[in-house]
Structures are given as C-alpha cells and as structure tokens.
Design a protein around this motif. Structure first.
Motif, PDB file in Angstrom:
ATOM      1  N   ILE A 320      49.428 -16.493 -42.918  1.00 26.39           N
ATOM      2  CA  ILE A 320      48.400 -17.205 -42.167  1.00 26.39           C
ATOM      3  C   ILE A 320      47.165 -16.312 -42.140  1.00 26.39           C
ATOM      4  O   ILE A 320      47.246 -15.140 -41.752  1.00 26.39           O
ATOM      5  CB  ILE A 320      48.874 -17.573 -40.750  1.00 26.39           C
ATOM      6  CG1 ILE A 320      47.781 -18.338 -40.007  1.00 26.39           C
ATOM      7  CG2 ILE A 320      49.336 -16.368 -39.974  1.00 26.39           C
ATOM      8  CD1 ILE A 320      48.239 -18.932 -38.682  1.00 26.39           C
ATOM      9  N   ARG A 321      46.050 -16.833 -42.541  1.00 28.97           N
ATOM     10  CA  ARG A 321      44.859 -16.017 -42.748  1.00 28.97           C
ATOM     11  C   ARG A 321      44.007 -15.944 -41.488  1.00 28.97           C
ATOM     12  O   ARG A 321      43.959 -16.893 -40.707  1.00 28.97           O
ATOM     13  CB  ARG A 321      44.040 -16.570 -43.910  1.00 28.97           C
ATOM     14  CG  ARG A 321      44.803 -16.580 -45.227  1.00 28.97           C
ATOM     15  CD  ARG A 321      44.053 -17.306 -46.325  1.00 28.97           C
ATOM     16  NE  ARG A 321      44.797 -17.308 -47.582  1.00 28.97           N
ATOM     17  CZ  ARG A 321      45.737 -18.190 -47.894  1.00 28.97           C
ATOM     18  NH1 ARG A 321      46.034 -19.167 -47.037  1.00 28.97           N
ATOM     19  NH2 ARG A 321      46.372 -18.123 -49.030  1.00 28.97           N
ATOM     20  N   VAL A 322      43.366 -14.807 -41.340  1.00 28.41           N
ATOM     21  CA  VAL A 322      42.444 -14.624 -40.224  1.00 28.41           C
ATOM     22  C   VAL A 322      41.333 -15.655 -40.320  1.00 28.41           C
ATOM     23  O   VAL A 322      40.775 -15.901 -41.390  1.00 28.41           O
ATOM     24  CB  VAL A 322      41.873 -13.192 -40.237  1.00 28.41           C
ATOM     25  CG1 VAL A 322      40.698 -13.064 -39.281  1.00 28.41           C
ATOM     26  CG2 VAL A 322      42.963 -12.195 -39.869  1.00 28.41           C
ATOM     27  N   GLY A 323      41.008 -16.276 -39.190  1.00 30.99           N
ATOM     28  CA  GLY A 323      39.995 -17.323 -39.153  1.00 30.99           C
ATOM     29  C   GLY A 323      40.562 -18.723 -39.211  1.00 30.99           C
ATOM     30  O   GLY A 323      39.830 -19.695 -38.997  1.00 30.99           O
ATOM     31  N   THR A 324      41.865 -18.856 -39.482  1.00 30.39           N
ATOM     32  CA  THR A 324      42.492 -20.178 -39.563  1.00 30.39           C
ATOM     33  C   THR A 324      42.535 -20.820 -38.174  1.00 30.39           C
ATOM     34  O   THR A 324      42.911 -20.181 -37.194  1.00 30.39           O
ATOM     35  CB  THR A 324      43.907 -20.070 -40.120  1.00 30.39           C
ATOM     36  OG1 THR A 324      43.862 -19.451 -41.412  1.00 30.39           O
ATOM     37  CG2 THR A 324      44.550 -21.444 -40.243  1.00 30.39           C
ATOM     38  N   PHE A 325      42.144 -22.075 -38.106  1.00 29.43           N
ATOM     39  CA  PHE A 325      42.230 -22.821 -36.847  1.00 29.43           C
ATOM     40  C   PHE A 325      43.615 -23.432 -36.751  1.00 29.43           C
ATOM     41  O   PHE A 325      44.050 -24.166 -37.644  1.00 29.43           O
ATOM     42  CB  PHE A 325      41.160 -23.905 -36.790  1.00 29.43           C
ATOM     43  CG  PHE A 325      41.120 -24.646 -35.480  1.00 29.43           C
ATOM     44  CD1 PHE A 325      40.484 -24.110 -34.380  1.00 29.43           C
ATOM     45  CD2 PHE A 325      41.737 -25.879 -35.342  1.00 29.43           C
ATOM     46  CE1 PHE A 325      40.448 -24.773 -33.174  1.00 29.43           C
ATOM     47  CE2 PHE A 325      41.714 -26.563 -34.145  1.00 29.43           C
ATOM     48  CZ  PHE A 325      41.059 -26.007 -33.056  1.00 29.43           C
ATOM     49  N   VAL A 326      44.323 -23.113 -35.691  1.00 29.25           N
ATOM     50  CA  VAL A 326      45.698 -23.565 -35.536  1.00 29.25           C
ATOM     51  C   VAL A 326      45.870 -24.256 -34.193  1.00 29.25           C
ATOM     52  O   VAL A 326      45.096 -24.042 -33.257  1.00 29.25           O
ATOM     53  CB  VAL A 326      46.696 -22.380 -35.635  1.00 29.25           C
ATOM     54  CG1 VAL A 326      46.675 -21.768 -37.009  1.00 29.25           C
ATOM     55  CG2 VAL A 326      46.388 -21.335 -34.560  1.00 29.25           C
ATOM     56  N   LYS A 327      46.886 -25.083 -34.132  1.00 26.66           N
ATOM     57  CA  LYS A 327      47.316 -25.681 -32.872  1.00 26.66           C
ATOM     58  C   LYS A 327      48.506 -24.882 -32.351  1.00 26.66           C
ATOM     59  O   LYS A 327      49.229 -24.258 -33.130  1.00 26.66           O
ATOM     60  CB  LYS A 327      47.689 -27.152 -33.066  1.00 26.66           C
ATOM     61  CG  LYS A 327      46.504 -28.024 -33.464  1.00 26.66           C
ATOM     62  CD  LYS A 327      46.919 -29.480 -33.597  1.00 26.66           C
ATOM     63  CE  LYS A 327      45.722 -30.352 -33.978  1.00 26.66           C
ATOM     64  NZ  LYS A 327      46.096 -31.780 -34.116  1.00 26.66           N
TER      65      LYS A 327
END
Length: 429
Positions: A320-327
């Motif tokens: 999972i990459r830094v900056g990814t928008f997640v729920k």
C-alpha cells in the motif's frame, strides 16, 4: 279523419283551402304504440328475470414476512477514511561543502535504502587534510604537555632543595599555570580531531532509517554548500493513517487517555477498491490525538500499518503506497443486549411494525442506539413473543389482522389433519 271532396267544383268546403295535404293519424299512432309495447315488455322481463345470488364479501388479511427479535452482544465497527502517510519524513541537508563525487544506483525517486546505506558522497579530500592537520596539532599538544610536566617536576625538586614545603611554594615557581595551559591545548586539539572526523564522515550521506526516496534535489558532479537540501526520504517500517471519528461514534470506541501512550489494540481494517477488486490491510489504533477539530467537530485517531511496501518481511500481501486514500473499519466496543433491525423494516425515523401471538399488527417506537447502511440497533426490551414485520404495508392500521408467511400452510395442514374444512378468514378494515 279522411277529408275528401264529394262535390266537384265546390272548393269552399275543403279544410285545407291552401292546397296542403293532411297526414293520416294512423301513421302517428303506430310508432308510439310500438315504443310503449317495447317498454312494457322490457319492464315485464326485468321483473320476471331471476335475481343474482348475493355472495358475502371476503376480506383477506395482508400476507407479511416476519422475523423474531433476537438480543445479543454486538461489536460495532466505526467507518472512517483517510490517507496513508509516512510515520517519519526527513529532508536531508548537507553539513559540508564540495562537489558530489558518487551517488547510489538507488538514488532515484522511489529508491529503497536500508538504514546506514550510502545515498551519495561529497568530495572529502579537503576534510581528510583537515583531519590530518588536527591530528598533527594533537600530537604537538601531547608533546607540549609531556615537556611541561617534566618542567613541573624539575621545579618541584628545586623548591624542595630550599627545605620548604610544596604548599608554601608560589604557583609560578612550580609552573602550575603553564601545566594547565598545556592540558587545555591538548583538550582543544582532541576536540579539533573529533570535529574533523565528524565532518569527514558527513561527506557520506547515509539513510537514517529504512527509507524510500521521495524527492531528489542533486546529482553527481553538482557542487553543494553547507545547508543545501539534497533529498527527501520517508520511513517504510510502518505508515500511519489519520482517521476522523464523529462525536456520536466516540462512545463506541475504547479511546486511550493522553497519558496512556499507545492505544488499547483496537483493530482496524484498511481497504480500497480498484478495477472491481478490493484490497485490504490489517492495522491497529496506536494513539488518540485528544483534540476536537474546531471546524468539523470530529476527533482523530491514528492507525499504524506495518511494512506498507512489503520490503522488510517479504510477505505475500499487497503493498500500500504512501498517499493512498483508504477507507477504514474500526473495531469498537462490545455492547450487550442489542437487537439488529433491518433498515427495510424501519418506518420513518424510529417506528417498527410488530406481530403478536394473535397476528394483530402493533406499531412501536424505538430508541435507535446506532445505525449503519443495513441495520438500525436498539437496546429497547420488547416482548419476546412479538415478531418484527419485514413487509412494507401500504395501509397500516393498529390492530389489523395479518397473515404470516409460512404459517398459513401449517394452519391448513393442521385443519385437514383434524378433519376440518378450510375456511376463508374474514376481516373488515
């Protein structure tokens, strides 16, 4: 009456002296007689016709589906969302000056470095010379101290020859200031050597932790000065997600106090969807910021995600990459004695329909403890004999009769087994 002429040439005796011909009366009375006869026949036929048999009007109660109300321990999950951020981000700044003579093959945006691995090297010739000079001064200071110590010993021997105690000797006679000066010069020389060694070591820029390169500001051959920004790195041992929590959801979380340090192990599932596939990662709440945002009135908790790029443990899960928008789905408190009611069974904001043992409709208001997309939850204790009506009724009246789906066939089977003919149930509305 038929008016005809009996005497030729006597025109004064004709009723229609103007030459207009009269219509015979039978032509007028015949149609009227036919119409009257038809009306008479129709009336007689209507009176003599058999009347239809009146059937009793049968009203069937509406058929509904029901489910029992079950109370159980429920662990609520709090929904939130946020962006993945590095736990530490560092701007690497040069502490020495000189041209860059070497860069790592991984010195690119997205390059990975282990802790202590070299990113780039600055020309160190001048710092090696400075270190050698500092060491030379150190050796000189050491020699000066040895010489001065010898002179102090000689001065003490000469003073003792006078027959007096060393306590009575003046400091200049024993060369005490000269000895302290030699010791101070030796300490300064040692500090200069340490400083020169540090500056020489700082010509090699190394990763301060297991890091990934976020920004690259210099390259080989470029001259840098003290204070020049070289690159930006961020740690990859774990990442953090700052999650907002609404005020109404705070009571369902085991938030730690400020002086308790880390959180109490609240599990969090992070996920996002891409191209029809859902990616998930486990995380844990590590701290609560303890401040309510003045604009949005929300609280913030921080979730920790270990090894987001999957470069340290080499597991099979996706990165999972830094900056990814997640729920996020946060595990909350476990609350006992909660009934889950499908949203389709809720009417208005807080009303539900219930069916009693007599299959009569009851309308009940409930106190909603919490709601989500699929269910509303309540701790109101309702009669265990009541069943929740799932079917939406067009016209609902308190006390109206209901037919329960699945029970009608059982009732007919019981009636047939008992030798009773099935009867239509009647209910008036």
């Amino acid at each position: 009456m038929d008016f005809t002429s009996t005497q030729d040439g006597d025109s004064s005796q004709l009723p229609n002296s103007g030459g207009r011909r009269m219509v015979p009366l039978r032509y007028v009375l015949t149609p009227i007689a036919i119409i009257l006869a038809a009306i008479f026949i129709l009336i007689v036929a209507t009176v003599l016709a058999p009347k239809p048999v009146k059937k009793p009007q049968v009203f069937k109660a509406p058929l509904v589906e029901v489910m029992p109300l079950e109370y159980q321990d429920t662990t609520f999950r709090i929904a939130s969302q946020g962006s993945v951020a590095p736990r530490t981000e560092t701007r690497l700044v040069s502490e020495v000056s000189g041209p860059i003579t070497q860069v790592s093959d991984n010195f690119l945006v997205g390059g990975f470095f282990r802790k202590g691995e070299m990113l780039l090297s600055i020309d160190d010739i001048s710092y090696k010379v400075a270190l050698q000079q500092a060491r030379s001064r150190l050796e000189t200071a050491e020699a000066s101290l040895i010489e001065e110590q010898a002179r102090v010993e000689q001065a003490e021997d000469e003073w003792l020859l006078t027959g007096k105690s060393l306590k009575d000797a003046p400091v200049m006679a024993l060369r005490t200031p000269n000895l302290k000066k030699a010791k101070a010069e030796l300490a300064a020389a040692r500090a200069n050597v340490a400083e020169a060694e540090v500056k020489l070591a700082r010509t090699k820029i190394v990763a301060p932790y297991d890091a990934m390169l976020k920004a690259k500001n210099v390259d080989i051959g470029q001259y840098v000065t003290t204070g020049s920004e070289l690159a930006t790195t961020f740690a990859v041992d774990y990442a953090e997600v700052r999650l907002p929590v609404k005020q109404k959801d705070v009571e369902f979380l085991n938030l730690p106090r400020i002086n308790q340090g880390k959180g109490q192990g609240m599990a969090v599932e992070l996920y996002y969807q891409l191209a029809g596939k859902t990616y998930r990662w486990p995380a844990v709440i590590t701290r609560y910021e303890g401040v309510v945002d003045s604009a949005s009135r929300v609280h913030y908790v921080v979730a920790q995600l270990d090894d987001p790029y999957n470069v340290l443990n080499k597991s099979s899960r996706d990165e999972i990459r830094v900056g990814t928008f997640v729920k996020a789905s946060i595990q909350g408190k476990q609350i006992s004695g909660v009934a889950a009611i499908p949203r389709s069974a809720l009417h208005g904001a807080d009303r539900i329909y219930l069916a009693g043992d007599d299959n009569a409709l009851m309308m009940q208001k409930i106190n909603v403890l919490r709601s989500d997309l699929d269910y509303v939850y309540t701790r109101d204790k309702l009669d265990t004999g009541l069943r929740l009506v799932l079917t939406n009724l067009d016209t609902a009246v308190e006390g109206m009769a209901l037919r329960i789906h699945g029970e009608e066939g059982e009732r007919l089977a019981r009636d047939e087994a008992g030798g009773k003919a099935p009867q239509n149930s009647q209910a008036s509305f």
